[in-house]
Design a protein around this motif. Structure first.
Motif, PDB file in Angstrom:
ATOM      1  N   PHE A 181      71.305 -20.597 -33.408  1.00  0.00           N
ATOM      2  CA  PHE A 181      70.543 -21.693 -34.002  1.00  0.00           C
ATOM      3  C   PHE A 181      69.559 -22.285 -32.987  1.00  0.00           C
ATOM      4  O   PHE A 181      68.406 -22.578 -33.322  1.00  0.00           O
ATOM      5  N   GLN A 182      70.025 -22.459 -31.753  1.00  0.00           N
ATOM      6  CA  GLN A 182      69.166 -23.051 -30.725  1.00  0.00           C
ATOM      7  C   GLN A 182      67.987 -22.131 -30.409  1.00  0.00           C
ATOM      8  O   GLN A 182      66.849 -22.596 -30.264  1.00  0.00           O
ATOM      9  N   GLN A 183      68.238 -20.839 -30.321  1.00  0.00           N
ATOM     10  CA  GLN A 183      67.150 -19.897 -30.033  1.00  0.00           C
ATOM     11  C   GLN A 183      66.119 -19.904 -31.156  1.00  0.00           C
ATOM     12  O   GLN A 183      64.906 -19.916 -30.902  1.00  0.00           O
ATOM     13  N   MET A 242      72.737 -12.084 -34.361  1.00  0.00           N
ATOM     14  CA  MET A 242      71.527 -12.780 -34.762  1.00  0.00           C
ATOM     15  C   MET A 242      71.061 -12.330 -36.142  1.00  0.00           C
ATOM     16  O   MET A 242      70.643 -13.144 -36.975  1.00  0.00           O
ATOM     17  N   GLU A 243      71.129 -11.032 -36.412  1.00  0.00           N
ATOM     18  CA  GLU A 243      70.733 -10.530 -37.728  1.00  0.00           C
ATOM     19  C   GLU A 243      71.624 -11.118 -38.821  1.00  0.00           C
ATOM     20  O   GLU A 243      71.133 -11.507 -39.892  1.00  0.00           O
ATOM     21  N   ARG A 244      72.919 -11.188 -38.554  1.00  0.00           N
ATOM     22  CA  ARG A 244      73.827 -11.753 -39.554  1.00  0.00           C
ATOM     23  C   ARG A 244      73.536 -13.238 -39.761  1.00  0.00           C
ATOM     24  O   ARG A 244      73.609 -13.745 -40.885  1.00  0.00           O
ATOM     25  N   GLY A 249      60.636 -22.129 -32.930  1.00  0.00           N
ATOM     26  CA  GLY A 249      59.938 -22.765 -34.045  1.00  0.00           C
ATOM     27  C   GLY A 249      60.188 -22.098 -35.387  1.00  0.00           C
ATOM     28  O   GLY A 249      59.448 -22.332 -36.354  1.00  0.00           O
ATOM     29  N   LEU A 250      61.253 -21.304 -35.482  1.00  0.00           N
ATOM     30  CA  LEU A 250      61.524 -20.568 -36.716  1.00  0.00           C
ATOM     31  C   LEU A 250      62.408 -21.342 -37.683  1.00  0.00           C
ATOM     32  O   LEU A 250      62.408 -21.057 -38.890  1.00  0.00           O
TER      33      LEU A 250
END
Length: 529
Positions: free
Chosen positions: A499-501, A454-456, A506-507
């Motif tokens: 991407f979905q998360q 996720m960080e990447r 809402g980010l």
């Protein structure tokens, strides 16, 4: 979708632009009516609609860019407009690439997207552009002169057009608007030439020259038509044309000095602006020369201080070069065109030179004995590839190939190595560049080994984004998600889940290759959780 009502609120006051907008409104409304009759568009209808949209955007955007050149709008403004055009053309290109026997974009989604984009495009970008054109003296003389005579073209049709009729009429209207642009060029006070491009993207034959251009080159009426475009320039300028064209292809226009052969048969420097047009489905160039500023060879014409800069001279590796060194390098450069998935150089081979990405994307891949590949780099304009191998005189440890149809500017290896040996300033720039590349690799290794997937993902989105002025970031994904996933060392499913998360929180919002980050700081806070 409700019918789009054509109204004065959508008028820009620039006749040819308004008629092009009206043509797309009619096409959208005809498509909406067709969907009301039947729930879905057929695969063939979707292909026809995407084909029309591709033709429309190419002609419409090139019309706007030609008017910006004819009216003398600033290159910085024209370049920003050009990059917005490129974003939308990339999206249309993605739609076209998705078309296949078993993969057809949803007609209703396509229609909703078109309607939303058109309103935002007209009320935002184009009405701002029209105000600038109207403020320019040439816009008043040329672009607005036909507005009253063509008022009937703005009238609403007696009845909604059928889908097939709207396609046919829309295509015919596009070709008619091309003729309008040529008419503007003919009446322009500057020496203006429309020149075809050959297979190498270099000037071919002259398609049209106005009276001022004929006077500039000492030609009789109609004599320039069909003449080789390269015959209008000095031999030294012909050698530099690939660099000029790379600037046109990357930024939409080139403004600087061109050395032309005038009516006296002698080469002289002229202030020039070169932009691109689309005529009958092919790319051509519009060359505007300021004859009053032409001076004898060896002197510079009066042009803006930052004019003449190109993808080559802007790059930090080449900023230190003297004028003579830059000219010598430009004269040896050439354009290289790659089809999608075409190999540029292979693992274990010596690249022919350094390549600057002008358009498209180039991937750098490593592979094991089983044929498994890892994406090491995704190179986009104006990044360079192959320079480490050329400057270090080492064979490439990886393979480079295009991820899409791409155009590159190649600087031969021998020319770079000779410069490296003769110029201490360039040798120092090479050392600094190789040091930056090493630091990039260290950061990438650290990210791959110490950061989560996720960080990447978040770091990648921010690294490829631009601030939108409202605290958010607009990102254009440089490649397909599978390529990006390989670069991030994750699988495609993990990237999609990330991407979905982020979307669910809402980010971000995702529309094909376009990602909008509404609040950069909120995304960074999420990353730290």
């Amino acid at each position: 979708m409700q019918e789009l009502a054509w109204s004065d609120a959508l008028l820009t006051g620039i006749d040819v632009i308004d008629r092009q907008h009206r043509g797309l409104v009619d096409m959208i409304n005809a498509t909406a009516a067709r969907l009301e009759d039947q729930s879905e568009l057929s695969a063939e209808e979707v292909r026809s609609l995407v084909g029309f949209l591709k033709d429309y955007t190419e002609v419409h955007f090139s019309t706007e860019e030609a008017l910006m050149s004819l009216c003398g709008l600033s290159p910085a403004y024209a370049q920003a407009h050009h990059h917005n055009h490129d974003r939308f053309l990339a999206l249309v290109g993605d739609m076209a690439d998705e078309l296949g026997d078993d993969a057809v974009p949803d007609g209703r989604q396509l229609l909703a997207f078109l309607g939303d984009w058109l309103i935002r495009h007209i009320r935002g970008e184009d009405q701002g552009l029209a105000r600038r054109l109207r403020d320019a003296r040439q816009a008043t003389d040329a672009a607005l002169s036909t507005a009253q005579s063509s008022a009937r073209a703005q009238a609403a049709p007696a009845a909604p057009l059928m889908f097939a009729d709207a396609l046919a009429q829309g295509s015919a209207a596009l070709h008619a608007s091309e003729a309008d642009v040529l008419a503007f060029i003919s009446g322009d006070r500057s020496a203006a030439l429309v020149v075809a491009l050959d297979a190498a993207l270099l000037p071919g034959e002259v398609i049209q020259a106005n009276a001022a251009a004929e006077a500039y080159f000492g030609a009789e009426a109609g004599a320039l038509g069909g003449r080789p475009g390269t015959s209008l320039f000095s031999d030294a300028q012909v050698q530099r044309l690939p660099v000029v064209m790379s600037e046109v292809l990357m930024h939409g226009s080139f403004e600087g000095v061109l050395e032309c052969v005038g009516a006296d048969g002698k080469p002289g420097a002229a202030a020039a602006r070169v932009t691109h047009l689309v005529l009958n489905g092919r790319i051509v160039i519009l060359v505007l020369l300021s004859a009053a500023q032409r001076e004898v060879a060896g002197k510079r014409a009066a042009v803006p201080e930052d004019a003449g800069r190109t993808a080559l001279s802007r790059h930090p590796l080449f900023m230190c070069l003297t004028l003579d060194e830059m000219t010598a390098l430009e004269q040896q450069a050439r354009l290289v065109r790659l089809d999608k998935s075409q190999q540029l150089f292979a693992n274990g081979t010596d690249p022919a030179g350094l390549y600057i990405v002008i358009s498209g994307q180039v991937g750098v891949f490593a592979a094991n004995e089983r044929g498994d590949e890892k994406v090491l780099d995704i190179m986009v304009a104006p990044q360079i590839v192959g320079e480490v191998e050329v400057l270090a005189r080492r064979a490439s440890p990886a393979t480079a190939r295009s991820l899409s149809s791409s155009t590159l500017l190649m600087i031969p290896a021998d020319a770079l190595r000779a410069l490296q040996s003769s110029s201490p300033a360039f040798a120092a720039a090479v050392t600094a560049h190789l040091g930056r590349r090493m630091h990039e690799r260290v950061r990438e290794i650290a990210a791959l080994t110490l950061h989560t997937a996720m960080e990447r993902t978040i770091d990648f989105l921010l690294a490829h984004g631009t601030d939108n002025g409202d605290g958010g970031v607009d990102t254009v994904l440089p490649a397909q998600k599978g390529i990006i996933a390989s670069y991030l060392n994750i699988n495609g499913a993990t990237l999609s889940r990330n991407f979905q998360q982020l979307s669910d929180c809402g980010l971000i919002s995702v529309s094909r290759r376009f990602v909008t980050i509404p609040d950069r700081e909120a995304l960074l806070r999420f990353r730290l959780q």
